[in-house]
Every structure is written in C-alpha cells, then in structure tokens.
Design a protein around this motif. Structure first.
Motif, PDB file in Angstrom:
ATOM      1  N   ALA B 248       0.813  -1.218   0.000  1.00 20.29           N
ATOM      2  CA  ALA B 248       0.000   0.000   0.000  1.00 20.29           C
ATOM      3  C   ALA B 248       0.848   1.271   0.000  1.00 20.29           C
ATOM      4  O   ALA B 248       0.380   2.324  -0.416  1.00 20.29           O
ATOM      5  N   THR B 249       2.090   1.198   0.474  1.00 18.19           N
ATOM      6  CA  THR B 249       2.896   2.419   0.528  1.00 18.19           C
ATOM      7  C   THR B 249       3.611   2.702  -0.789  1.00 18.19           C
ATOM      8  O   THR B 249       4.030   3.823  -1.028  1.00 18.19           O
ATOM      9  N   ASN B 250       3.794   1.672  -1.640  1.00 19.99           N
ATOM     10  CA  ASN B 250       4.508   1.931  -2.897  1.00 19.99           C
ATOM     11  C   ASN B 250       3.581   1.859  -4.111  1.00 19.99           C
ATOM     12  O   ASN B 250       4.043   1.702  -5.247  1.00 19.99           O
ATOM     13  N   ASN B 251       2.273   1.935  -3.843  1.00 22.12           N
ATOM     14  CA  ASN B 251       1.277   1.900  -4.914  1.00 22.12           C
ATOM     15  C   ASN B 251       1.322   0.587  -5.689  1.00 22.12           C
ATOM     16  O   ASN B 251       1.130   0.555  -6.893  1.00 22.12           O
ATOM     17  N   MET B 252       1.573  -0.515  -4.972  1.00 21.18           N
ATOM     18  CA  MET B 252       1.507  -1.869  -5.541  1.00 21.18           C
ATOM     19  C   MET B 252       2.419  -2.064  -6.757  1.00 21.18           C
ATOM     20  O   MET B 252       2.024  -2.648  -7.754  1.00 21.18           O
ATOM     21  N   ILE B 253       3.636  -1.554  -6.666  1.00 16.86           N
ATOM     22  CA  ILE B 253       4.570  -1.804  -7.765  1.00 16.86           C
ATOM     23  C   ILE B 253       5.460  -3.005  -7.435  1.00 16.86           C
ATOM     24  O   ILE B 253       5.664  -3.329  -6.266  1.00 16.86           O
ATOM     25  N   TYR B 254       5.975  -3.634  -8.475  1.00 20.05           N
ATOM     26  CA  TYR B 254       6.750  -4.868  -8.329  1.00 20.05           C
ATOM     27  C   TYR B 254       8.261  -4.647  -8.304  1.00 20.05           C
ATOM     28  O   TYR B 254       9.013  -5.585  -8.467  1.00 20.05           O
ATOM     29  N   ARG B 255       8.682  -3.401  -8.135  1.00 20.25           N
ATOM     30  CA  ARG B 255      10.113  -3.131  -8.109  1.00 20.25           C
ATOM     31  C   ARG B 255      10.735  -3.721  -6.842  1.00 20.25           C
ATOM     32  O   ARG B 255      10.102  -3.801  -5.804  1.00 20.25           O
ATOM     33  N   ARG B 286       7.010  -4.107   5.526  1.00 19.35           N
ATOM     34  CA  ARG B 286       6.047  -4.339   6.611  1.00 19.35           C
ATOM     35  C   ARG B 286       5.559  -5.771   6.585  1.00 19.35           C
ATOM     36  O   ARG B 286       5.575  -6.417   5.544  1.00 19.35           O
ATOM     37  N   SER B 287       5.070  -6.234   7.755  1.00 21.63           N
ATOM     38  CA  SER B 287       4.620  -7.623   7.782  1.00 21.63           C
ATOM     39  C   SER B 287       3.172  -7.763   7.306  1.00 21.63           C
ATOM     40  O   SER B 287       2.617  -8.845   7.318  1.00 21.63           O
ATOM     41  N   ASP B 288       2.560  -6.640   6.881  1.00 22.12           N
ATOM     42  CA  ASP B 288       1.256  -6.718   6.224  1.00 22.12           C
ATOM     43  C   ASP B 288       1.295  -5.738   5.060  1.00 22.12           C
ATOM     44  O   ASP B 288       1.504  -4.540   5.268  1.00 22.12           O
ATOM     45  N   ARG B 289       1.111  -6.242   3.845  1.00 22.52           N
ATOM     46  CA  ARG B 289       1.304  -5.394   2.664  1.00 22.52           C
ATOM     47  C   ARG B 289       0.232  -4.321   2.510  1.00 22.52           C
ATOM     48  O   ARG B 289       0.386  -3.416   1.712  1.00 22.52           O
ATOM     49  N   TYR B 290      -0.870  -4.413   3.290  1.00 16.45           N
ATOM     50  CA  TYR B 290      -1.954  -3.456   3.100  1.00 16.45           C
ATOM     51  C   TYR B 290      -1.965  -2.311   4.111  1.00 16.45           C
ATOM     52  O   TYR B 290      -2.818  -1.453   4.046  1.00 16.45           O
ATOM     53  N   GLN B 321      11.964   9.103   4.455  1.00 21.70           N
ATOM     54  CA  GLN B 321      11.152   8.564   3.356  1.00 21.70           C
ATOM     55  C   GLN B 321      11.699   7.201   2.943  1.00 21.70           C
ATOM     56  O   GLN B 321      12.642   7.115   2.155  1.00 21.70           O
ATOM     57  N   TYR B 322      11.098   6.159   3.475  1.00 24.36           N
ATOM     58  CA  TYR B 322      11.591   4.799   3.220  1.00 24.36           C
ATOM     59  C   TYR B 322      11.609   4.485   1.726  1.00 24.36           C
ATOM     60  O   TYR B 322      12.485   3.791   1.236  1.00 24.36           O
ATOM     61  N   ASN B 323      10.612   5.002   1.020  1.00 23.43           N
ATOM     62  CA  ASN B 323      10.477   4.604  -0.385  1.00 23.43           C
ATOM     63  C   ASN B 323      11.291   5.439  -1.359  1.00 23.43           C
ATOM     64  O   ASN B 323      11.361   5.115  -2.532  1.00 23.43           O
ATOM     65  N   GLY B 324      11.901   6.514  -0.895  1.00 19.60           N
ATOM     66  CA  GLY B 324      12.720   7.266  -1.832  1.00 19.60           C
ATOM     67  C   GLY B 324      13.415   8.454  -1.223  1.00 19.60           C
ATOM     68  O   GLY B 324      12.783   9.478  -0.944  1.00 19.60           O
ATOM     69  N   GLN B 373       3.357   3.355 -11.734  1.00 15.54           N
ATOM     70  CA  GLN B 373       2.043   2.837 -12.099  1.00 15.54           C
ATOM     71  C   GLN B 373       1.810   1.488 -11.423  1.00 15.54           C
ATOM     72  O   GLN B 373       2.658   0.595 -11.489  1.00 15.54           O
ATOM     73  N   ALA B 374       0.675   1.364 -10.764  1.00 17.32           N
ATOM     74  CA  ALA B 374       0.360   0.145 -10.013  1.00 17.32           C
ATOM     75  C   ALA B 374       0.415  -1.088 -10.906  1.00 17.32           C
ATOM     76  O   ALA B 374       0.038  -1.045 -12.069  1.00 17.32           O
ATOM     77  N   GLY B 375       0.918  -2.188 -10.337  1.00 18.60           N
ATOM     78  CA  GLY B 375       0.951  -3.452 -11.065  1.00 18.60           C
ATOM     79  C   GLY B 375       2.115  -3.589 -12.028  1.00 18.60           C
ATOM     80  O   GLY B 375       2.270  -4.620 -12.684  1.00 18.60           O
TER      81      GLY B 375
END
Lengths: 170, 550
Positions: B248-255, B286-290, B321-324, B373-375
């Motif tokens: 949920a924090t990275n907009n569901m990307i597969y990177r 996180r231990s829960d992706r949502y 900022q963990y994601n960037g 972009q998600a996905g």
C-alpha cells in the motif's frame, strides 16, 4: 479485569517482599565506540564507585550534565577514584555521531552505545538523563532522573559518602 | 483471547511466585517502572483544539520484571482510556501488551514472548518502542542468540508483530551473523585495524488473497554490513535489498527495494568529523502489505539530519522517506582550547552540521508506463543519482560557551528548506524556507539555584509566517523545575491567528520519581523520535505526568 487486578496484587506483594535485595546492573550486551559487542560485566572500577549515566547526542540536559562534570572530573578522580561510564542510547540515526561528538567535546569518560535501548529497558529507565551510582561491589545505591545545573555536586557528595563507607541517607 | 492471555500470565506469575518462595535461583529480584500521562482538555476554537467528550484522557503503563542471574521474565500492563490526543485511537483499551521469558546461559540465550531487537543498523530488521509516539512493533515469538566463538555472534528470530491490541497477519523470520575479525586470535587482537562484518537474512510470509494482483507470499531480504576503524579513522556501512513486494505504501509496484548507508569519521581530542550518506529506494518493509502509517514496520531507515531540541528549531522535522530518498550529512565538532583568544578562560564548543535530502531520480520503465504505475515494475533509478527535488535541507551552527564560572551561553542558527507538501502529505503547500536563531543563557545564582533564559525566533515567509518564543526556567537542584514560556505566531497572515501559546510548568524529581504538571496551550505540531513522526493536534489544558522505577 478482576484477574488483572489479582495479578497486580501478587506482583505488588512480590515487589514488597523482594525489594530489599541489592540491585546490580543487569547482564546485557552493549557496544563499544568501535562497534565491539561487550557485556555489561565490563563495568568495573577496582572496588571504587562508578557513576553510570544514560545520555544521547540530541539530549540537551544530558550534554549539560556531562559538560559540567567534565570540568570537575579530574578532581573527582583524584579524590575518590570514581569512574564515569556514559551509555549513549542514540539509535542508527545518530549512532555514528557519538564518537566524533565525544572526541570533539574532549570528554574522557568510558563510553558505550545501546542503539536499541536494551540496557535502558533492562534498567527500567523512562527518560534520559538517568544516572546511577554503583558502590565498589557494583550495587546500585542511588539513582536520579533528569539534570538541573548544580546537580553534579549532589552526585559527588554521594560518591564521597560511598567511598568513605558512610550511609547515603540524607 | 485477552482473557486467555491474562489467565496465562496469571498462572505464569503464580508459578514464578512459587519458584521464588523456594528460591532455587539465588538473588531473584523484581524491578520495574511506571508512567502515567494524563491531560484535561479545554476547547479552544482559535488554535483548533476541539472539545473532548471524555474531558480527561490518559495513557498509563507499568513494566514489571523478575530476574535472577540466568533467568528473567516480565510483563507490561498498558492502559489507554482513552488514548491521549496524538496517540493512535486503536490503542483504546487496557491489558497485558507485552510479556516475555528469557534464559541466558552465557554463550547462548533464548527468549519466548515479546522482544525488541535489531540486525546491524536496522535497515532490514528492527523492533522497538517509543511510548511518546505510541509506537511499538515488538515481535511476539522466539529469539535465539548464540556465541559459538568469541568472534562470532549468531541470532535467529521468528514471530509476528504487535499491531495495537492485536498482531499482524504476517510472519517474520530472520537470521543474523556478526563476525569480529580481531577476536579470532591474539595476533589479530593486537592489530590497530579493527574490523567487524555482518550478514543478515529475513523473510516475511503473508498469504495472498489479493483480488487484483498476484502477490509474492514470501518476501525475502538480505543485508550486509562492515565496520572498520583504524586509530582516529572509522568507516562503516550497510547495504540492504529485498525482492519485489507490492504494498500500500509503494502503490503496488513490483520493483525490488534497496538501501545503502555509509558513515566515515575522523576524530581526535577536540575535533570530530562525520560524513554520512543514505540512499533508500522502495525499502518500506512491513509484515502486512496493506497497512500504512507506522503500522507493522519490519525495518528502520534513519533520517540523516540533525535532531533539534529547541522548540522552533524542531518546528519542521524531517520525516524519513523509506520509499525514496538520497541524502547526505556532514558534521564537525570542534573545541576551541581554554585560555586562547577565541576559547576564553573555559574553552568554546562549536558544532557545524549540514544535511540535504533529495528525492529519488525516477524514470519511466518504458514509454507506455507512467512512473509508479500500479501493477508494473514502477520505475528505474540509477543507483548513484540524485533526484532534482530537494525534500529537506538543514544548515546549522551551534556555539556553546561558558562565559564565567556561573554563566553559560548557547547560540544556535539554523537554515531550513522543508518540502511541506511531500513530508506532510499535503499537496499544494509551499516549500518552507526558514531561518531560526536561538540564544540560551543560564546563570547559577548559587550551587543549587539556576535561572535560565531562552529566546528563539523563526523567520519564514511561508506556512504560518514568523514565530517568536521566550522561556524562563528556574531550577533548584536536584529536585525542582519551574518554567513559563510563550510561543507567539506574530507573523501569521491571518490576524486572528496571531496567537500567544502560553505554557507554565512545574516538575519535582526525587531519585527515580518524576512528577510534572503543566498548564497552557500547545500548538499543532509534528513530533518525531527515531524514524517515526506523528502529528500532535493543538490542545489547551492541564497535563500531568508521573514516571518512576522500582
């Protein structure tokens, strides 16, 4: 809720019956400033008193306390042989600042780091600065939270009493 | 569930008591601490303090530990009825939030129940707690530690994480090894070069029931670290990487996610220099992706910025900022010697610090796909590149000088750039440029009585405009603290919002007991400790805080 209360009563009773025994520093792993893992059993001062204090590079009153003692430390050592052990609770954010910070300040205490607060937790510390005085046998004989200017005199009074084998009451 | 847990604790304590009365382990001790924070709230529409229907809110906790030389066990009782403003509402309730038992045999140790721990710098795994922020991600499970040789420390953990009064759905399991080369033999022990290396692996499991995407149920990550020192020099670092982990924090990307932390230092008596750098890319783990916010975090990403302690300097804290983020920091501590022209009779301490955080440089993976972009795989980013956007910058200078035997002066200047829109998640807000100056003067009247004056000013054209702050503190060492302060938002564009935030407080300390009371207004602000920040709403009222240990 009732059960919780009973648990509390039992605990309270236990506290009352066991509070008398001498407290010592719990055995916990901490690190030296060069990253080596050691156990708190390294806290040792040839039978002389130890002042154990918890601080952090971001804690103003802690820095004031350590600076105030710095001016007096040589005299204190000459008079009582006391050693100051300063444990920093800086986490990864500021852990790497500790060594340059204490060298930059010119402090000459014995330093350790407790990055995930394991020792802080084991010693039931809520806030820093938190200072303990240990007698020659390693028993915790006095404890104080917070620092206000002049607090170092009280610390040294107690160290002197311990050194002389006097009671620290009053 | 709660009843069962209480029953379990109850019987555990009973057994403990029986054991203690027989005393098979010598020197069994009970110790603990407690903390009570309560606040009576008054409505104040001007500062935005809403009416609280309970009138008084309270957080309270007590840790109680039993320990012998080799065995220890303990519980923490917590109560939030209801949680103070600024603490997550999901804490509402009371009960035993933490219980553990540990057996330590010197060379090995086992813990069952809740524990806090970290691997290396915590970039891959860190569980910790901060009661002021209501943060607690303790792992409930099993931890084993062993030292098969004095040069080698091994650690293994397995469990799930605390999530308010519940536990996260995911399972976290990991191992860590640390090798101290100088402890291998005596010859290496004498070497001036000190070297420690470490390696960790961790994986989380969460079942995939996602309606849209195919999620990895097992997400693995590893980290490697080193710590070298040679005389006055030191160099340490850690690299961490995890496989794709849409959340949920990275907009569901597969990177994939990765981060690198580096620190280099030089120090000698009177001089300390530190250079640090951190790049973190999609490393929110996180231990829960949502979940979002500060829920169920497995790892820790430090903010490489100075942690300010004066009210106005700490007004705009950087939230990591963990994601960037691509950030760097330099700090110099220098002591001008006693009895020199600049040093004066007592010497002068100077600290200079500069930090800057850039966003990541993200480029499209192909022409058809938008960044993040998600996905999709999200974006590409070169490892050694900086994003154009500056999220945060802090240049500051602090001078501390003892003027006479009785007086001391600290002067602090801070220049900040703060991207409010990104850091507070409020799109459209201006980037804040702020200059802050602080003067802090204390005078010792005699060996126990001290008076302290603090004057602070913040100049900024953005956000709420200029602020001024003044404080007088009187202390009678070692027990009494009195202070009054006023923060005045005189530069606010809206004239009704030019408010004085008065606050008076008194505290009494005796040994480990501290009782503090304060009355007044507190502005809406952001409080950060460690890697976590939380918004604290404005309030007006009476606060009481009691802490102690036994």
């Amino acid at each position: 809720m009732k059960k919780t209360l009973i648990v509390f009563q039992i605990v309270l009773l236990s506290v009352l019956s066991y509070a008398q025994s001498n407290k010592q520093v719990p055995s916990v792993q901490i690190k030296t400033l060069d990253g080596r893992t050691v156990n708190t059993s390294v806290f040792e001062n040839d039978g002389n008193p130890i002042i154990l204090t918890f601080w952090a590079t971001w804690c103003k009153p802690c820095i004031k306390e350590l600076s105030a003692i710095d001016d007096l430390y040589e005299d204190w050592q000459d008079e009582t042989g006391v050693k100051i052990i300063a444990v920093s609770v800086d986490d990864t954010r500021s852990l790497s600042k500790v060594k340059p910070f204490v060298d930059g300040r010119g402090w000459e205490y014995e330093f350790y780091t407790d990055a995930n607060s394991d020792l802080k937790r084991a010693m039931n510390i809520s806030d820093i600065p938190s200072t303990f005085i240990l007698d020659g046998e390693g028993n915790i004989v006095w404890q104080h939270t917070s620092y206000s200017e002049g607090g170092e005199h009280k610390l040294f009074e107690i160290v002197k009493k311990i050194k002389a084998g006097k009671s620290i009451e009053n | 569930m709660l009843l069962k847990r209480t029953l379990f604790t109850f019987s555990a304590l009973l057994i403990l008591n029986v054991i203690m009365s027989q005393n098979p382990f010598t020197n069994g001790k009970i110790s603990g601490n407690f903390q009570i924070d309560a606040q009576y709230y008054q409505e104040d529409t001007l500062i935005g303090a809403n009416e609280i229907s309970e009138k008084v809110l309270i957080n309270a906790l007590s840790n109680i530990n039993y320990s012998t030389e080799k065995f220890s066990a303990g519980i923490r009782y917590e109560m939030y009825q209801n949680p103070l403003l600024g603490i997550d509402k999901r804490y509402k309730g009371s009960g035993i939030a933490y219980r553990y038992a540990t057996y330590n045999d010197g060379d090995w140790e086992i813990t069952v129940g809740n524990f806090y721990d970290q691997f290396g710098n915590g970039l891959l795994f860190r569980s910790y707690e901060d009661k002021y922020l209501g943060f607690d991600n303790s792992v409930d499970g099993v931890r084993f530690r062993a030292n098969p040789h004095r040069s080698l420390s091994l650690k293994g953990i397995w469990g799930s994480q605390r999530n308010y009064w519940d536990k996260g759905e995911g399972i976290v399991r990991g191992v860590d090894a640390e090798f101290n080369i100088n402890e291998v033999n005596e010859k290496l022990g004498e070497s001036k070069l000190r070297a420690i290396v470490g390696l960790s692996f961790l994986s989380k499991y969460q079942v995939d029931r996602d309606p849209t995407y195919k999620m990895p149920e097992n997400v693995g990550g590893f980290a490697g670290r080193f710590d070298l020192s040679y005389g006055n020099y030191g160099l340490n670092g850690e690299y961490v990487r995890k496989i794709n982990d849409p959340n949920a924090t990275n907009n569901m990307i597969y990177r994939h996610g990765e981060a690198l932390l580096l620190n280099a230092r030089y120090s000698q008596k009177g001089l300390g220099i530190l250079l640090s750098a951190l790049r973190s890319d999609n490393m929110d783990f996180r231990s829960d992706r949502y979940v979002t916010g500060s829920d169920l975090m497995i790892n820790y990403m430090p903010s490489l910025t100075r942690q300010h302690s004066y009210a106005l300097s700490a007004f705009y804290p950087y939230a990591t900022q963990y994601n960037g983020q691509t950030s760097y920091q330099a700090q110099i501590n220098y002591k001008i010697k006693k009895s020199t022209l600049l040093g004066g009779r007592y010497g002068t301490d100077i600290a200079l610090n500069f930090s800057r955080v850039h966003d990541l440089d993200r480029v499209q993976i192909d022409d058809e796909t938008a960044v993040n972009q998600a996905g999709t795989d999200g974006y590409n980013s070169k490892f050694f590149s900086f994003g154009d956007k500056i999220l945060f910058q802090d240049a500051n200078l602090e001078i501390t000088k003892r003027l006479t035997k009785k007086s001391r002066l600290t002067f602090d200047y801070v220049y900040l750039i703060y991207d409010k829109a990104v850091l507070e998640g409020s799109p459209g807000d201006d980037v804040v440029n702020a200059h802050i100056t602080v003067a802090d003067y204390s005078y010792r009247i005699n060996s126990t009585n001290t008076i302290k004056f603090e004057a602070q000013h913040m100049f900024t054209k953005q956000d709420q405009g200029n602020w001024a702050n003044a404080m007088i503190e009187y202390t009678i060492s070692p027990s009494w603290f009195f202070s009054i302060s006023d923060s005045y938002n005189y530069g606010n564009e809206i004239s009704e919002k030019r408010i004085h935030y008065y606050l008076g407080s008194v505290a009494y300390v005796k040994n480990s007991l501290r009782v503090a009371m304060s009355y007044g207004k507190q502005r809406k602000g952001i409080m950060c400790v460690g890697g976590v920040c939380r918004e604290v709403p404005a309030s007006n009222g009476l606060m009481l805080s009691i802490t102690g240990s036994f």
